[in-house]
Enzyme design. Structure first.
Site, PDB file in Angstrom:
ATOM      1  CE1 TYR A 207      -3.027   3.065   1.284  1.00 54.47           C
ATOM      2  CE2 TYR A 207      -2.069   2.774   3.468  1.00 54.47           C
ATOM      3  CZ  TYR A 207      -2.862   3.491   2.587  1.00 54.47           C
ATOM      4  OH  TYR A 207      -3.495   4.625   3.035  1.00 54.47           O
TER       5      TYR A 207
ATOM      6  CG  ASP B 146      -3.201  -2.726   7.851  1.00 51.90           C
ATOM      7  OD1 ASP B 146      -4.419  -2.968   7.979  1.00 51.90           O
ATOM      8  OD2 ASP B 146      -2.771  -1.639   7.416  1.00 51.90           O
TER       9      ASP B 146
ATOM     10  CE  LYS C 164      -9.143   1.159   2.935  1.00 50.00           C
ATOM     11  NZ  LYS C 164      -9.061   2.190   1.917  1.00 50.00           N
TER      12      LYS C 164
END
Ligand code: PLP
Length: 477
Positions: A145, A231, A279
């Site tokens: 990311y 994560d 998300k």
């Protein structure tokens, strides 16, 4: 004497990455079906807009939650004054229960071990401040990311050393790649403080396998004083098999419990999970994140640090009501994943019709798309050239693999859940026309008025990028 601090003027924030530049270009010319039908379609933003109606319906049936009321009575003053950085207990309980529900209740989470933060962005940075000194390093598998360059490095001074993964095994983490990254850090005289993974992966859209997770736990177990951060922001955004497997389940399966007498106790202290509702519930604007850790010192330090990025009390109150409604959460998770699956299928088949393949994936709000055959050469320059054409000529903002530190040119992350079905269809139509024209016509385009206009903006773009490069080089010197 300098007017501003080094931090304020340094360039390590990462905003010059093509990932963020693409957003800027989109903002200047955003697609709108009615007002700007030729505008750029945003496919570089991992947002979930597919299930808002489910939440809106819940809100209309539960007006107290957003109206600052409990049992019909106003709690406005209570919320307005609340400022305990430990967070609202009912919210912490509801959040850990939701995290357990996502994991099929195979593991449970203790609300006393959770630290609330303003999104995962803040959670990840806070963990860096707790676990590493400036100049120490974390190993991260690539592609990763792009925001991590900002979140992990920028203010903390921590370094990222890539674990180089590649397409030969679908970008899985191997023992060899892990050891090589460790060696690379040694060569650079960097002390490695741990490994950080995103599971499910952004940008790959895949979940880590049991063997990969076990390998990572073995790695930190062998090497003393090393941490593993997982994560798991996309843990509820898994829409097909294989199922998501949390690192917490791995610890449980290995009988690694806190307070057990063996050295497993000590490993539990070094594994930390990051989560957020940005998300899975599609609420990035609400800024709801968390760190989960069995390490009481980390929890205590991170809680103190969370003063710099708390979740507002009305947001906590609203979400504690919503997440405590188990009928709602159950239905939401099932329905949301059904919708994601269908949308993912639409993107994959749309790309297939254009002769473009994706990495097989089961999670996330995007696909990892293989456009290597559309490059003029196997270089990152060719990747940028293709990307600029896709942004300016095709009108799609997608994210180049290089912005995710991918080691192979020609991969792009393409998002599918932040737009309507019609917009996705239009995006596929535009891409197909481009591919047919560029491959069928030996990469040449008609010189009609429109393409002249586009290439003039392409020139400006190239100029803008190269002047940034020039400035960066100056700063590096
Ligand atoms: C892997 C990963 N971690 C963290 C974040 C930041 O999320 P948040 O909105 O919770 O700060 C993102 C956002 O895209 C992400 O993909």
């Amino acid at each position: 004497m300098k007017l501003l601090s080094t931090k304020a003027t340094c360039n390590s924030h990462g905003q010059d990455s093509s990932y963020f530049l693409g957003w800027e270009e989109y903002e200047k010319n955003p697609y709108d079906e009615v007002h700007n039908p030729k505008g750029i379609i945003q496919m570089g933003l991992a947002e979930n807009q597919l299930s808002f109606d489910l939440m809106e319906s819940w809100l209309s049936k539960n007006p107290d939650a957003s109206g600052f009321k409990r049992d019909g009575k106003s709690i406005f003053r209570e919320l307005a004054l609340f400022q305990d950085y430990h967070g609202i207990p009912s919210f912490k309980k509801a959040l850990v229960d939701f995290m357990a529900e996502i994991r099929g209740n195979k593991v449970t989470f203790d609300p006393n071990h959770i630290v609330l933060t303003a999104g995962s962005t803040s959670a990840n940075e806070t963990l860096m401040f707790c676990l590493a000194e400036k100049g120490e390093a974390f190993l991260l598998p690539t592609p990763y990311y792009p925001g991590f360059d900002r979140d992990l490095k920028w203010r903390t001074g921590v370094e990222i050393v890539p674990i180089q993964c590649n397409s030969s095994n679908n970008f899985q983490i191997t023992q060899q790649a892990l050891q090589q990254a460790y060696q690379e850090a040694q060569n650079r005289n960097l002390k490695v403080k741990g490994v950080m993974v995103t599971n499910p992966s952004n940008p790959l859209g895949t979940t880590l396998s049991r063997s990969e997770l076990n390998m990572l736990v073995d790695f930190i177990k062998d090497k003393k004083n090393m941490h593993l951060i997982s994560d798991e922001i996309y843990s509820g955004t898994v829409f097909t098999s294989p199922n998501f497997l949390s690192v917490m389940e791995i610890l449980k399966d290995r009988n690694y419990f806190k307070d057990s007498s063996n050295d497993a106790d000590e490993v539990c202290d070094r594994v930390h999970v990051v989560y957020s509702l940005s998300k899975d519930l599609g609420l990035p604007g609400f800024r709801i994140g968390a760190i989960y850790s069995e390490n009481t010192t980390v929890v205590s330090a991170a809680t103190k640090m969370s003063s710099f990025g708390l979740i507002s009390s009305q947001t906590q109150y609203l979400l504690s009501s919503m997440l405590s409604d188990k009928k709602f959460t159950k239905n939401y998770l099932v329905e949301n994943s059904k919708r994601l699956k269908q949308r993912h299928k639409m993107l994959v088949s749309g790309l297939q019709k254009t002769g473009i393949k994706c990495l097989e994936s089961n999670a996330g709000l995007y696909c990892w798309v293989d456009m290597r055959h559309l490059l003029n050469s196997n270089t990152f320059e060719a990747e940028m050239e293709l990307w600029k054409k896709i942004v300016y000529e095709v009108g799609l903002n997608i994210s180049p693999g290089s912005s995710c530190h991918c080691t192979e040119p020609g991969w792009f992350r393409v998002c599918f859940a932040n737009m309507s079905e019609e917009t996705l269809k239009l995006a596929m139509k535009r891409l197909k026309e481009f591919v047919v024209e560029s491959t069928g016509n030996n990469n040449t385009r008609n010189t009609n008025t429109q393409s002249k206009r586009k290439s003039s903006s392409l020139t400006k773009w190239v100029f803008r990028l190269s002047s940034r490069d020039h400035r960066d080089r100056q700063e590096e010197r």
